[in-house]
Design an enzyme around this catalytic site. Structure first.
Site, PDB file in Angstrom:
ATOM      1  N   SER A 115      93.687 -47.711   7.492  1.00 44.27           N
ATOM      2  CA  SER A 115      92.878 -48.308   8.553  1.00 44.27           C
ATOM      3  C   SER A 115      91.675 -49.052   7.982  1.00 44.27           C
ATOM      4  O   SER A 115      91.189 -48.745   6.889  1.00 44.27           O
ATOM      5  CB  SER A 115      92.385 -47.235   9.520  1.00 44.27           C
TER       6      SER A 115
HETATM    7  N1  SAH Z   1      94.784 -42.475   8.898  1.00 44.87           N
HETATM    8  C1  SAH Z   1      95.550 -43.339   8.026  1.00 44.87           C
HETATM    9  C2  SAH Z   1      96.102 -44.518   8.800  1.00 44.87           C
HETATM   10  C3  SAH Z   1      97.544 -44.696   8.525  1.00 44.87           C
HETATM   11  S1  SAH Z   1      98.406 -45.784   9.614  1.00 44.87           S
HETATM   12  C4  SAH Z   1      94.727 -43.765   6.831  1.00 44.87           C
HETATM   13  O1  SAH Z   1      93.522 -43.489   6.801  1.00 44.87           O
HETATM   14  O2  SAH Z   1      95.281 -44.347   5.896  1.00 44.87           O
HETATM   15  C5  SAH Z   1      99.080 -44.616  10.779  1.00 44.87           C
HETATM   16  C6  SAH Z   1     100.018 -43.592  10.229  1.00 44.87           C
HETATM   17  O3  SAH Z   1     100.542 -42.885  11.350  1.00 44.87           O
HETATM   18  C7  SAH Z   1     101.226 -44.109   9.468  1.00 44.87           C
HETATM   19  O4  SAH Z   1     101.252 -43.544   8.192  1.00 44.87           O
HETATM   20  C8  SAH Z   1     102.422 -43.647  10.308  1.00 44.87           C
HETATM   21  O5  SAH Z   1     103.548 -43.266   9.530  1.00 44.87           O
HETATM   22  C9  SAH Z   1     101.836 -42.455  11.038  1.00 44.87           C
HETATM   23  N2  SAH Z   1     102.516 -42.062  12.271  1.00 44.87           N
HETATM   24  C10 SAH Z   1     103.024 -42.852  13.240  1.00 44.87           C
HETATM   25  N3  SAH Z   1     103.552 -42.096  14.229  1.00 44.87           N
HETATM   26  C11 SAH Z   1     103.354 -40.797  13.871  1.00 44.87           C
HETATM   27  C12 SAH Z   1     103.675 -39.536  14.459  1.00 44.87           C
HETATM   28  N4  SAH Z   1     104.310 -39.446  15.635  1.00 44.87           N
HETATM   29  N5  SAH Z   1     103.329 -38.414  13.805  1.00 44.87           N
HETATM   30  C13 SAH Z   1     102.686 -38.464  12.601  1.00 44.87           C
HETATM   31  N6  SAH Z   1     102.365 -39.620  12.005  1.00 44.87           N
HETATM   32  C14 SAH Z   1     102.691 -40.774  12.615  1.00 44.87           C
END
Ligand code: SAH
Length: 218
Positions: free
Chosen positions: A69
């Site tokens: 993010s």
């Molecule tokens: N908080 C992360 C942002 C990653 S983007 C950071 O700081 O890097 C969002 C993430 O959510 C992705 O890795 C994606 O695989 C995950 N995601 C999407 N749907 C999800 C779900 N139902 N349960 C767990 N993770 C999920």
């Protein structure tokens, strides 16, 4: 606040200070959050090839079609949940682990779920190497929450969905707050939901862009 802080050269400290200044300009007011962002090595949460861009205020690819993010949004979601002084926080969407790492220095314990196994294990390894001891990662569908460790004082969902998963509302403690992007890819808004003894109070905040919240553990 807790460690770890990584040994870093002067140049990158200046680069980090610039990022902090940018976040301040964009409206982040919580100095503790800014301080933690300024002392967290975001370049260690992305691929080496992207490390030079790690202190820009942008989302960056982390593989598997996902992104780390944007620092502004990490700061914003963090300051929103800190308003309820949470001790135990659930994150849905570990991704690179950056958001969890920021939280880990501000609360007692972070529980983070990720549906892509490779990202979950990479984040676990990162936390170990960097010395974060209060983050627990699970490879699972975060829409189910993490019932074993709930209720949580705060929940941060870092992927956008059409609705707030019921399990997450159930696992939110009374007095707790959930922050999540709601909507589809074309129109997402950051919402904050605070649970009182009788109701869930929702406040719509600002437009955002997140990768989609998907069902099932991939
Ligand atoms: N908080 C992360 C942002 C990653 S983007 C950071 O700081 O890097 C969002 C993430 O959510 C992705 O890795 C994606 O695989 C995950 N995601 C999407 N749907 C999800 C779900 N139902 N349960 C767990 N993770 C999920």
């Amino acid at each position: 606040m807790r460690p770890p802080s990584q040994g870093i050269g002067m140049t990158s400290q200046r680069t980090r200070d610039r990022l902090v200044e940018r976040l301040r300009q964009k409206g982040i007011r919580n100095n503790t959050v800014l301080e933690v962002i300024g002392s967290t090595p975001r370049h260690l949460f992305v691929d080496e090839a992207l490390a030079s861009r790690a202190y820009e205020d942008t989302a960056l690819p982390i593989g598997h079609g996902q992104t780390i993010s944007q620092p502004y949004i990490v700061a914003r979601m963090t300051e929103l949940v800190l308003e309820v002084a949470p001790r135990r926080v659930l994150e849905v969407g570990t991704g690179s682990g950056y958001q969890a790492a920021i939280l880990a220095r501000l609360v007692d314990k972070v529980y983070s779920t990720e549906r892509i196994e490779a990202l979950a294990s990479q984040a676990r390894q990162r936390f170990r190497q960097l010395g974060y001891r209060n983050i627990r990662v699970q490879h699972s569908d975060g829409c189910m929450g993490w019932p074993q460790f709930g209720p949580f004082d705060a929940i941060i969902v870092t992927a956008g969905g059409a609705d707030i998963p019921t399990a997450l509302l159930e696992q939110l403690a009374v007095g707790g707050r959930l922050v999540m992007p709601l909507g589809d890819r074309s129109r997402q808004i950051l919402v904050s939901v605070t649970r009182t003894p009788t109701v869930y109070e929702r406040v719509d905040l600002e437009p955002v862009v997140f990768v989609p919240l998907l069902g099932g553990a991939g």
